[in-house]
Design a protein around this motif. Structure first.
Motif, short mmCIF file in Angstrom:
data_model
loop_
_atom_site.label_atom_id
_atom_site.label_comp_id
_atom_site.label_asym_id
_atom_site.label_seq_id
_atom_site.Cartn_x
_atom_site.Cartn_y
_atom_site.Cartn_z
N GLU A 157 17.21 -1.15 7.12
CA GLU A 157 17.33 0.11 7.58
C GLU A 157 17.24 1.42 5.97
OE1 GLU A 157 21.20 3.16 9.34
OE2 GLU A 157 21.21 0.09 9.05
N ASP A 158 17.57 0.44 5.07
CA ASP A 158 18.18 1.43 3.95
C ASP A 158 16.45 1.88 3.52
OD1 ASP A 158 20.63 1.86 3.43
OD2 ASP A 158 20.69 -0.26 2.62
N ARG A 159 15.83 0.62 3.45
CA ARG A 159 14.85 1.16 3.07
C ARG A 159 13.60 2.09 3.55
NH1 ARG A 159 13.74 -4.40 2.80
NH2 ARG A 159 12.54 -4.88 4.25
N SER A 160 13.97 2.26 5.00
CA SER A 160 13.11 2.94 5.97
C SER A 160 14.21 4.49 5.55
CB SER A 160 13.60 2.63 7.59
OG SER A 160 13.23 1.85 8.22
N LYS A 161 15.29 4.60 5.54
CA LYS A 161 15.57 5.88 4.72
C LYS A 161 14.82 6.35 3.61
CE LYS A 161 19.88 5.13 7.06
NZ LYS A 161 21.84 5.35 5.96
N ILE A 162 14.84 5.56 2.48
CA ILE A 162 13.98 5.41 1.24
C ILE A 162 12.67 6.90 1.93
CG2 ILE A 162 13.23 5.35 -0.88
CD1 ILE A 162 15.45 3.86 -1.10
N GLU A 163 11.37 5.83 2.59
CA GLU A 163 10.53 5.92 3.41
C GLU A 163 10.32 7.57 3.90
OE1 GLU A 163 9.84 2.70 5.30
OE2 GLU A 163 9.26 1.41 3.66
N LYS A 164 11.43 8.08 4.75
CA LYS A 164 11.68 8.50 5.45
C LYS A 164 11.87 9.67 4.75
CE LYS A 164 14.50 11.14 8.75
NZ LYS A 164 15.08 11.68 9.90
N ALA A 165 12.82 10.19 3.12
CA ALA A 165 12.80 10.68 2.31
C ALA A 165 11.37 11.03 1.53
CB ALA A 165 13.67 10.18 0.95
N ARG A 166 10.64 10.06 1.66
CA ARG A 166 9.16 10.30 0.67
C ARG A 166 8.26 10.80 1.67
NH1 ARG A 166 5.00 6.68 0.33
NH2 ARG A 166 3.18 7.07 -0.79
N LEU A 169 17.76 16.93 0.39
CA LEU A 169 17.15 15.75 1.09
C LEU A 169 18.23 14.39 1.09
CD1 LEU A 169 14.06 14.51 1.30
CD2 LEU A 169 14.24 13.99 -1.01
N ALA A 170 19.03 13.99 0.71
CA ALA A 170 20.07 13.24 0.92
C ALA A 170 20.42 12.96 2.39
CB ALA A 170 20.94 13.08 -0.30
N ARG A 171 21.19 14.70 2.43
CA ARG A 171 21.29 15.48 4.01
C ARG A 171 20.39 14.58 5.22
NH1 ARG A 171 23.33 19.35 2.50
NH2 ARG A 171 21.39 20.35 3.45
N LYS A 172 18.91 14.98 5.10
CA LYS A 172 18.46 15.33 5.52
C LYS A 172 17.80 12.76 6.15
CE LYS A 172 15.88 19.27 5.14
NZ LYS A 172 15.32 19.44 6.83
N VAL A 173 18.27 12.31 5.24
CA VAL A 173 17.86 11.12 5.73
C VAL A 173 18.90 10.13 5.29
CG1 VAL A 173 15.42 10.97 4.50
CG2 VAL A 173 17.69 10.49 3.58
N MET A 201 11.68 1.86 -5.77
CA MET A 201 10.17 1.85 -4.82
C MET A 201 9.23 1.59 -5.37
SD MET A 201 12.06 1.69 -1.01
CE MET A 201 10.80 1.56 -0.06
N TYR A 202 9.58 3.46 -5.81
CA TYR A 202 8.37 4.05 -6.19
C TYR A 202 7.94 3.50 -7.84
CZ TYR A 202 8.51 5.16 -1.31
OH TYR A 202 8.61 5.42 0.53
N GLY A 203 8.72 3.58 -8.43
CA GLY A 203 8.47 3.56 -9.11
C GLY A 203 8.56 4.80 -10.44
N THR A 204 9.00 5.24 -9.71
CA THR A 204 9.38 6.81 -10.98
C THR A 204 10.59 7.57 -10.22
OG1 THR A 204 8.28 9.34 -11.24
CG2 THR A 204 7.86 8.41 -8.73
N THR A 205 10.96 9.19 -10.75
CA THR A 205 12.11 9.85 -10.25
C THR A 205 12.00 10.34 -8.92
OG1 THR A 205 11.42 11.20 -11.22
CG2 THR A 205 13.19 9.90 -12.14
N ILE A 206 12.72 11.09 -8.13
CA ILE A 206 11.83 11.91 -6.55
C ILE A 206 11.29 12.84 -7.08
CG2 ILE A 206 13.12 13.53 -4.86
CD1 ILE A 206 15.22 11.83 -4.97
N TYR A 207 12.08 13.80 -8.31
CA TYR A 207 11.40 15.03 -8.90
C TYR A 207 9.70 14.68 -9.34
CZ TYR A 207 10.28 18.97 -12.29
OH TYR A 207 9.70 20.06 -12.72
N LEU A 248 0.75 -1.09 -0.30
CA LEU A 248 -0.28 -0.18 -0.55
C LEU A 248 0.57 1.18 0.46
CD1 LEU A 248 -3.23 -1.02 2.74
CD2 LEU A 248 -2.98 -0.59 -0.27
N GLN A 249 1.95 1.43 0.56
CA GLN A 249 3.01 2.58 0.66
C GLN A 249 3.29 2.77 -0.83
OE1 GLN A 249 5.85 1.48 3.51
NE2 GLN A 249 4.91 2.27 5.13
N LEU A 250 3.77 1.62 -1.26
CA LEU A 250 3.83 2.04 -3.11
C LEU A 250 3.02 2.25 -3.84
CD1 LEU A 250 5.84 -1.16 -3.35
CD2 LEU A 250 6.54 0.72 -2.89
#
Length: 309
Positions: A205-214, A230-234, A248-254, A8-10
């Motif tokens: 841990e790495d997945r959690s960082k990307i979820e945090k970025a989202r 954003l990378a610095r924050k996570v 994880m989300y099928g698209t770019t951050i932008y 569901l997160q995806l």
């Protein structure tokens, strides 16, 4: 269930909205010595941004057990009727479309197929030189893919069929093998560099960082943030963040940020009745024309055209 929350997160732009989902149908079928099939159908009465998504989950062989494969899907379902006399909340046959139109609810189907390790091993006995999905890694991983049209057709058949008993088991087994085939095709067609689905994402841990970025992106849609910041924050490498986010989300951050930004703007315009200039300012645009261009690119309409509807 953890698996449901992960997919569901995806599939949902705003996972918090999953609280609005209401379970309408739940089914579990165990096909002996082959697979376990589960279906959970949810309905909702408010517009929710849901995208079709699929996941391939791989557990390597260990301690005498062969490898296990799990396929997870989240796909848009049909519209289901709220009338008590409609079976499984599906509009019963014979009802005219107009009769139930005002009582229908949109839905999403969460479907999971877990293949038993012994069954996967039996598929590979005749060819020991290759493995499904070309999995050479001894580490578990989770790969996100977009379900192809063929897979979605199969899923629709699995959800809506009239088989019972042994015939139902045979039917589900045959359709599950089709899903395995189509998913394998999609997986292998990916670039070699991407074939393993970002191995570093096997670490929670790495997945959690990307979820945090989202989460950070969603919390400040009115204040664009650079990928470096954003990378610095996570606390993650920029390259890993970009690659992992897309996996994880099928698209770019932008693109993800812009999509959510425009969806929020659409809600402010259409539901809140705010003016174009007010929404543009709230979304961090100093120039209304720039906001209008971005909005039309995403929705196909100019902000003023949406207000007229």
């Amino acid at each position: 269930m953890k698996e449901i929350q992960e997919i569901l997160q995806l599939a949902m732009a705003q996972p918090a909205m999953s609280d609005q989902l209401e379970l309408a149908v739940s089914e579990s079928v165990a096909v002996p010595d082959c697979l376990d099939y589960t279906l959970q159908r949810y309905v909702y009465d408010r517009p929710l941004p849901v995208e079709d998504v699929a996941m391939v989950v791989y557990q390597p062989a260990k301690r005498g057990k062969s490898a296990a494969i799990e396929l997870r899907y989240c796909v848009a379902g049909n519209k289901y009727c709220q009338r008590p006399n409609c079976n499984d909340r599906v509009c019963a046959e014979g009802h005219k479309a107009a009769d139930c139109a005002s009582d229908k609810l949109p839905s999403i189907d969460l479907i999971t197929v877990r293949f038993h390790p012994g069954f996967i091993q039996s598929l590979q006995k005749s060819n020991t030189n290759s493995t499904l999905f070309e999995l050479q890694s001894r580490k578990p991983f989770m790969k996100t893919i977009q379900p192809c049209t063929k897979s979605k057709n199969v899923l629709e058949q699995m959800v809506h069929h009239n088989y019972e008993g042994v015939l139902k088991n045979i039917f589900l087994q045959s359709k599950s093998l089709e899903l395995l085939l189509f998913s394998s095709d999609q997986f292998i067609q990916n670039d070699t560099e991407e074939r393993y689905g970002c191995r570093f994402l096997t670490q929670m841990e790495d997945r959690s960082k990307i979820e945090k970025a989202r989460t950070i992106l969603l919390e400040q849609l009115d204040a664009p943030i650079t990928i470096r910041e954003l990378a610095r924050k996570v606390a993650m490498n920029e390259c890993y963040l970009k690659k992992g986010f897309k996996a994880m989300y099928g698209t770019t951050i932008y693109d993800y940020f812009q999509k959510e930004r425009m969806e929020k703007a659409r809600g402010l315009l259409y539901e809140k009745g705010m003016s174009v200039s007010e929404v543009a300012m709230m979304m961090g645009y100093s120039c209304i024309s720039h906001f209008s261009t971005a909005f039309k690119k995403h929705t196909g309409l100019k902000p003023c055209e949406l207000l007229l509807r």
